[in-house]
Write an enzyme that holds these catalytic residues in place. Sequence first.
Site, PDB file in Angstrom:
ATOM      1  N   CYS A  53       0.810  -1.217   0.000  1.00 12.89           N
ATOM      2  CA  CYS A  53       0.000   0.000   0.000  1.00 12.89           C
ATOM      3  C   CYS A  53       0.843   1.268   0.000  1.00 12.89           C
ATOM      4  CB  CYS A  53      -0.897   0.015   1.224  1.00 12.89           C
ATOM      5  SG  CYS A  53      -1.465  -1.588   1.778  1.00 12.89           S
TER       6      CYS A  53
ATOM      7  N   ARG B 104       2.662   0.506  -6.780  1.00 17.84           N
ATOM      8  CA  ARG B 104       2.945  -0.400  -5.671  1.00 17.84           C
ATOM      9  C   ARG B 104       1.882  -1.485  -5.534  1.00 17.84           C
ATOM     10  NH1 ARG B 104       6.694   1.624  -1.899  1.00 17.84           N
ATOM     11  NH2 ARG B 104       5.669   0.539  -0.186  1.00 17.84           N
TER      12      ARG B 104
ATOM     13  N   TRP C 169      -3.952  -2.259  -0.291  1.00 23.70           N
ATOM     14  CA  TRP C 169      -3.892  -3.606  -0.872  1.00 23.70           C
ATOM     15  C   TRP C 169      -4.489  -4.524   0.173  1.00 23.70           C
ATOM     16  CZ3 TRP C 169      -1.270  -8.331  -0.006  1.00 23.70           C
ATOM     17  CH2 TRP C 169      -1.170  -9.175  -1.125  1.00 23.70           C
TER      18      TRP C 169
ATOM     19  N   ASN D 151       0.005   0.865   6.658  1.00 20.94           N
ATOM     20  CA  ASN D 151       0.535  -0.249   5.882  1.00 20.94           C
ATOM     21  C   ASN D 151       1.029  -1.310   6.854  1.00 20.94           C
ATOM     22  OD1 ASN D 151       0.143   1.296   3.616  1.00 20.94           O
ATOM     23  ND2 ASN D 151       2.305   1.714   3.251  1.00 20.94           N
ATOM     24  N   GLY D 152       0.793  -2.583   6.548  1.00 19.66           N
ATOM     25  CA  GLY D 152       1.247  -3.648   7.411  1.00 19.66           C
ATOM     26  C   GLY D 152       0.083  -4.437   7.981  1.00 19.66           C
TER      27      GLY D 152
ATOM     28  N   GLU E 127      12.453 -17.300 -14.667  1.00 22.41           N
ATOM     29  CA  GLU E 127      12.107 -15.880 -14.709  1.00 22.41           C
ATOM     30  C   GLU E 127      11.203 -15.562 -15.892  1.00 22.41           C
ATOM     31  OE1 GLU E 127      12.007 -11.744 -13.838  1.00 22.41           O
ATOM     32  OE2 GLU E 127      12.212 -13.585 -12.669  1.00 22.41           O
TER      33      GLU E 127
ATOM     34  N   LYS F 165       7.475 -13.906 -15.514  1.00 18.17           N
ATOM     35  CA  LYS F 165       7.055 -12.671 -16.171  1.00 18.17           C
ATOM     36  C   LYS F 165       5.728 -12.860 -16.892  1.00 18.17           C
ATOM     37  CE  LYS F 165       9.659  -9.906 -14.633  1.00 18.17           C
ATOM     38  NZ  LYS F 165       9.544 -10.777 -13.521  1.00 18.17           N
TER      39      LYS F 165
ATOM     40  N   GLU G 148       2.829 -13.323 -14.309  1.00 13.81           N
ATOM     41  CA  GLU G 148       2.597 -12.116 -13.517  1.00 13.81           C
ATOM     42  C   GLU G 148       1.661 -11.136 -14.211  1.00 13.81           C
ATOM     43  OE1 GLU G 148       6.229 -10.670 -10.742  1.00 13.81           O
ATOM     44  OE2 GLU G 148       6.706 -10.797 -12.857  1.00 13.81           O
TER      45      GLU G 148
ATOM     46  N   HIS H 162      10.798 -36.547 -16.739  1.00 11.18           N
ATOM     47  CA  HIS H 162      10.489 -37.141 -15.443  1.00 11.18           C
ATOM     48  C   HIS H 162       9.090 -36.746 -14.968  1.00 11.18           C
ATOM     49  CE1 HIS H 162      14.518 -38.713 -15.064  1.00 11.18           C
ATOM     50  NE2 HIS H 162      15.019 -37.508 -15.333  1.00 11.18           N
TER      51      HIS H 162
ATOM     52  N   LYS I 221       4.370  -3.987  -5.746  1.00  9.00           N
ATOM     53  CA  LYS I 221       5.787  -3.812  -6.065  1.00  9.00           C
ATOM     54  C   LYS I 221       6.683  -4.147  -4.876  1.00  9.00           C
ATOM     55  CE  LYS I 221       9.182  -2.619  -8.720  1.00  9.00           C
ATOM     56  NZ  LYS I 221       9.564  -3.550  -9.796  1.00  9.00           N
TER      57      LYS I 221
END
Length: 608
Positions: free
Chosen positions: A2, A27, A74, A100-101, A481, A485, A488, A504, A603
């Site tokens: 947030c 963010r 958030w 925030n938190g 990665e 991407k 996401e 396998h 973010k």
Amino acid sequence: MCGIVAYTGFRRAQPLLIEGIKRLEYRGYDSAGIATLNGGKLTIHKSAGRISALETAIAGQTLHGTCGIAHTRWATHGAPTDVNAHPHTDTAGRIAVVHNGIIENYRALHTFLSQRGLSFESDTDTEVLAKLIGFLYKGDLEKAVRAALREARGTYGIAVICADEPDRVVAARKGSPLIIGIGDGEFIVASDGAAIVQHTTQVIYLSDGEMATITPDGFHTTTLDDVPVTKEVDELEFSLEEIELGGHSHFMIKEIMEQPEALANCMRGRIDMSEDRVVLGGLAKYVRDLVRAKRIIISACGTAWHAGLVGEYLLEDLAHVPTEVEYASEFRYRNPIIEDGTVVIVISQSGETIDTLAALREARDKGALTLGLVNVVGSTIARETDAGVYLHVGPEIGVASTKAYLGQVTVLTLLALMLGRRRHLSQPQLHEYLLALSKIPDQIRDTLNQSDDIRRVAETYREAENWLFLGRGYNYPTALEGALKLKEISYVHAEGLPAAEIKHGPIALISDGMPVVLIATQGSQYEKVISNIQEVKSRGGHIIAVATEGDRQIREIANEVFFVPRTVEPLSPLLSIIPLQLLAYHAAVLRGLDVDKPRNLAKSVTVE
């Protein structure tokens, strides 16, 4: 996570606060709100959804107050609704809080306050904190906030205002960053420098367990135990232009295209070709300890974990140091073995990732030498490690990391070369690597010219909902990665695997027409990768290969090929990831998605 912005000064707070939270949109958030002090009372507006919805709600209202707070939330406790949005108030409606938190003992506090006749409207832990501050308020906001935080357990970055103290902001932090921007007769509190830089570059960083009381006349900082703290004033190391789009459609494509310059900045002053040596000034005090290290542990999350995995290959190959990579979220909750001679490297773009910060503290408490690789100057990890290296790739706004990832891999490469030269690499070997590394920015620039071709491939497979990304050796982390991407920002299922592992079990996933991305640059395992391509192709998979320029064989067996310039094998991840970043970007745009603000993501992750 947030975003917090608070202001006290001589200007109207409302437009400045709205502008500030807009600069923090990257963010990640799902609701927004604002509170200003007007004529001795609080005026509060909040709305689920984007900041544009909040702007609609306050359209036509001119709020003249010069003190206020704003927030982008958030969701953690309670759905993203108008009621759950911040700010939250005390029972009397005189005190407002943005937070925030997570307050971990909010249920116990809720019960305590309910038994004393207080009622609640939202599902949030933050409202409990606001009500507790109001319950304890006896005419001194600073004392009430301090008393409330002594009872609260968990993480927080908070800003609090009170109608009875109309020009005062009280801010405090524990585990969630807060910065105070210092102006002439005005101050801005924010969770990120992006909300401050347009107005001032003079800032102080609150540390965990500290709080600040701010008026237009000045501020003072203390611990939660009311012990005065003297803070140094720092300078923000980025400009307003660096956090604006500059003609690009999205921050992500801007930052992908900035990577040649970003890597040049990352390497500037760190490669001395005249003497064939690596200079990492932030580690100078501990070079002998690093050379003698018996074991290195790299701890990180998400994209930074993938960079760390490349670092494991680099440090073991080039420096011959046993290295392992740990998810920070797992490292912090077990009992890791830290022996004498263990070095722990933590990696975080923001320098505030809570799991990584906790892993750092666990390692430090067990006696490890701790190093930080972060991008944000003055961040908590940068201040708490024994030493470290800044990435210097410039601010990264897009949620899906691109240039920070390349900066992390580059710094790990430099570290491996520095240690390798002191342990076993000859000077001619080091010269070869440094010469190749110095060419990488221009080679990335050449690779970026394929953007239109990559877009065409993304168009071909835009409806595909399942992808595989395969790589070997140094490019196994690249496969991970690349898959991250794509999922996401495109919301499709993508899985990264070591290419040899498909037989396998995962080979059962391959169906006719399924896109399978193989990193097939020429190196020590090239022939093995070609065999993996044949395995996939014989089962109907469509091959999208990342290959070395001039490779004619790959054209004959792959459906699509993205070429990258030739370089030494340990540096290949710096080039092979570029087409995969572009592929993910174009796929998301073609699917009509919000590239810079992917759903459910943030973010800087500062909650568990």
